[in-house]
Design a protein around this motif. Sequence first.
Motif, PDB file in Angstrom:
ATOM      1  N   UNK A 673       0.840  -1.213   0.000  1.00 33.20           N
ATOM      2  CA  UNK A 673       0.000   0.000   0.000  1.00 33.20           C
ATOM      3  C   UNK A 673       0.868   1.254   0.000  1.00 33.20           C
ATOM      4  N   UNK A 674       1.967   1.207   0.774  1.00 34.68           N
ATOM      5  CA  UNK A 674       2.882   2.354   0.811  1.00 34.68           C
ATOM      6  C   UNK A 674       3.495   2.583  -0.579  1.00 34.68           C
ATOM      7  N   UNK A 675       3.884   1.500  -1.217  1.00 33.82           N
ATOM      8  CA  UNK A 675       4.502   1.603  -2.553  1.00 33.82           C
ATOM      9  C   UNK A 675       3.509   2.186  -3.564  1.00 33.82           C
ATOM     10  N   UNK A 676       2.252   1.724  -3.508  1.00 35.31           N
ATOM     11  CA  UNK A 676       1.224   2.221  -4.455  1.00 35.31           C
ATOM     12  C   UNK A 676       0.982   3.717  -4.235  1.00 35.31           C
ATOM     13  N   UNK A 677       1.032   4.152  -2.947  1.00 34.62           N
ATOM     14  CA  UNK A 677       0.834   5.575  -2.637  1.00 34.62           C
ATOM     15  C   UNK A 677       1.981   6.405  -3.213  1.00 34.62           C
ATOM     16  N   UNK A 678       3.217   5.864  -3.136  1.00 32.79           N
ATOM     17  CA  UNK A 678       4.384   6.561  -3.696  1.00 32.79           C
ATOM     18  C   UNK A 678       4.230   6.677  -5.218  1.00 32.79           C
ATOM     19  N   UNK A 679       3.757   5.600  -5.855  1.00 30.45           N
ATOM     20  CA  UNK A 679       3.517   5.629  -7.308  1.00 30.45           C
ATOM     21  C   UNK A 679       2.490   6.704  -7.651  1.00 30.45           C
TER      22      UNK A 679
END
Length: 902
Positions: A673-679
């Motif tokens: 979820x953190x990675x998707x938010x960064x994307x």
Amino acid sequence: MLGFGTIAKKVFGTPNDRKVKATRPLIEQINALETEFEKLTDEGLKEKTEEFAKRAMSGESLDDLLPEAFANCREAARRALGLRAFDVQLMGGVFLHQGNIAEMKTGEGKTLVATFPAYLNALTGKGVHIVTVNDYLAKRDSEWMGKVFAALGLSTGVVYPQQPEAEKKAAYACDVTYATNNELGFDYLRDNMKSDLAEVFQKQHNFAIVDEVDSILIDEARTPLIISGPAEDRSELYVAIDAVIPSLTEDHFAIDEKTRNVTFTDEGNEFLEQQLHARGLLEPEQSLYDPESTTIVHHVNQGLRAHKLFQKDKDYIVRDNQVVLIDEFTGRMMVGRRLSEGLHQAIEAKEGAKIQPENVTLASVTFQNYFRLYDKLSGMTGTALTEADEFAEIYGLGVLEVPTNKPIARIDEDDQVYRTGREKHEAIIKEIEKANEIGQPVLVGTTSIEKSEGLSQLLTKAGIKHNVLNARQHEQEAQIVADAGRLGAVTIATNMAGRGTDIQLGGNVELKVLAALEENPDADPVELRAAEEARHAEEKQKVLDAGGLYVMASERHESRRIDNQLRGRSGRQGDPGRTVFYLSLEDDLMRIFGSDRLDKVLSTLGMKEGEAIIHPWVNKSLERAQAKVEGRNFDMRKNVLKFDDVMNDQRKVIFGQRREIMAAKDLSEITADMRYQVIDDLIDTYMPPKSYADQWDTERLYGQVIEKLGADVPVMEWAAEEGVDDDVIRERLVKATDELMAKKAIDFGPESMRNIEKQILLQTIDTKWREHLLTLEHLRSVVGFRGYAQRDPLNEYKTEAFQLFEGLLDGLRETVTENLAKIRPLTEEEQQQMMAQIAAQQAQLSKGAPTPAADEDAAAEPVDAAPGFDENNPETWGNPGRNAKCPCGSGKKFKHCHGSVL
């Protein structure tokens, strides 16, 4: 004519009277059960505990269990300690169980009172914490009252500083745990810096009983608990600035004693600037008002505060080349406690002590917010009514006064006010001499070490034998207090008269018996005890005939509570006693709060040398002055709390997240979820919504994808395709990074990958939180200036702190994603290199060769001494070099052997 309120009190009683009356039926129930519980065997008491625990677990309320549980506990205490609790002690226990503060006079047995609510609440299996003011009391009470809990089948633990981890963990797992407020607070902070849930000590905050609750929840509430790490060393700067301060004159600064503040005047700023330029601490063209001068100005201000506001032997003492703070309320040394923001270092420079490096905050909490974590809180003290409003507002605690077991026979005299300190001290010495002649024990209260030692010199001059109790005699405290009630004893105490050890008339019989056994180890203990008890009874009777303990205070404290504590040392358990306060117009409280008017009154009355003014009106006006100071201190604490509440909400979120992460087995969803938010953030930044393809910054997006996500994907080529929009690129990035992380999970192995995710998450949270705390500290120190722009500093702090916290969460997502993207397993070559290094180190150790850090002299072979060598005559040692072998033949280098004494 009586007011309506006065008439209502006479008819219906005060609210306190009504609450006391309401507990009477409960006390009668407990007393009615006494004979039933007396018949039980020792095993039967423990079986009752098991029965109560089952009933509590099955849903029966603790209030319903109270009469039986209290009756069982009273019987256990009678058998284990030989103490049968009085009805008023049971009443105190009821008030504590209800989540109130029980105000009980000194000597009424508060230590035993705590066992009743602790036992009842421990039946739920959630643990009870009993909080004391120092480690000595925590250990003493846990051993003493532990016998009662053991007789009931409950376990007791004690927590203290530098305790082995396994022992501390076991102590927290006990049914009842004794600990100091400091250690509880620090353990809470340490728990929230750990990376494994199994290592956490404080699993829950169920019920706390705070002994000396006024000292812990009010006096110490202004100082937050801070766990810190070292910052850069600036000791040279402190020493350089300290050399400037003594050259200031009274025109260069202004002191406000009421607010304990000191500031430079315009003249002082000009003088300072010249001095700093001359000493090379300010650049030639630089002014104190330039932004670049902020650090120097901060250090200069702290240097000024150190010299003008902090006095040696009052606020601190110098011991073993270290500056040790003194608690203004108890007079005890606060070892390990340091002033923040460089003030402690400034005092060290002033005293020429070793300057410790400054620290950065790793974690912090105030006592107010720590104790508000408990589901239920209660407390005991001899003096709380004067602070009832604060207890109610901050902690939601009611204060209830428990009647004494026997009526108070103490006489409290009106204050005696003298013109000068000299006249006051002369009057005190005369009064001590009078009491000494008839053998009446005297306790003299002072407000600082300096004043206690000054009074001690006057008593020595007058030929009066006495003891001095202050921070310097900290270790002998229990013994000095135990002897303070002996026939003809004179004791000078600094704001700490008898904390934790009652002053018993005739002295403490148990300590007398122990001392006699030490002197005569071969004597029969029973006979020796009987003889000591007979001598003690005789001495006690003489003290009673002389009028009991005579408490004299040499001035009033800012807080009425501290004065009441001193007063309460006399007249315990219905004993006779006498108290009086000696004041002068030169005392701090009198001087700062309106002595001018009183001085005029005394001058008008034409008072002679050595005469005192004695009138109830003087007492009233002084109490009003004290109430004003208490109100101001309350406002200060409330203000500190308002600012800390902002941080506390954020602290709860961060610490809550850490606990969830430690408890979780699989964190891959959270990191995804953190990675998707960064994307999403990257797409929004470089391919803004509703923008055209020629407005996209795909080149920088490609660089950021490699840096932040570790994925080398053809973003620019994707963007050049026809019909591709930001959603398509978002989906492709999600897919590419998912595949990348899935491959890493295979390379590392699923279990290792889960551990790596957990450690990276926890480390990043801790690093970001540390940086955030530092930023909030800086914000807190400057936000007050917003008031000049007619903006509320607290609201400004709340707004900016919230924005900073949002930034922390954004930064957390980015850092975790970036760190996970960068990790990779070691190559075979790297693994071989690491194994070779480890093998080389082990081979070196197995040969017995010293490691670089080992002492070169440790394995030195001894040889014959040089001819004519005489140990006691350095002239026979020759002239060896510092690194040459010592001529004595030890085999060590000269500098580490006989050369070290030269």
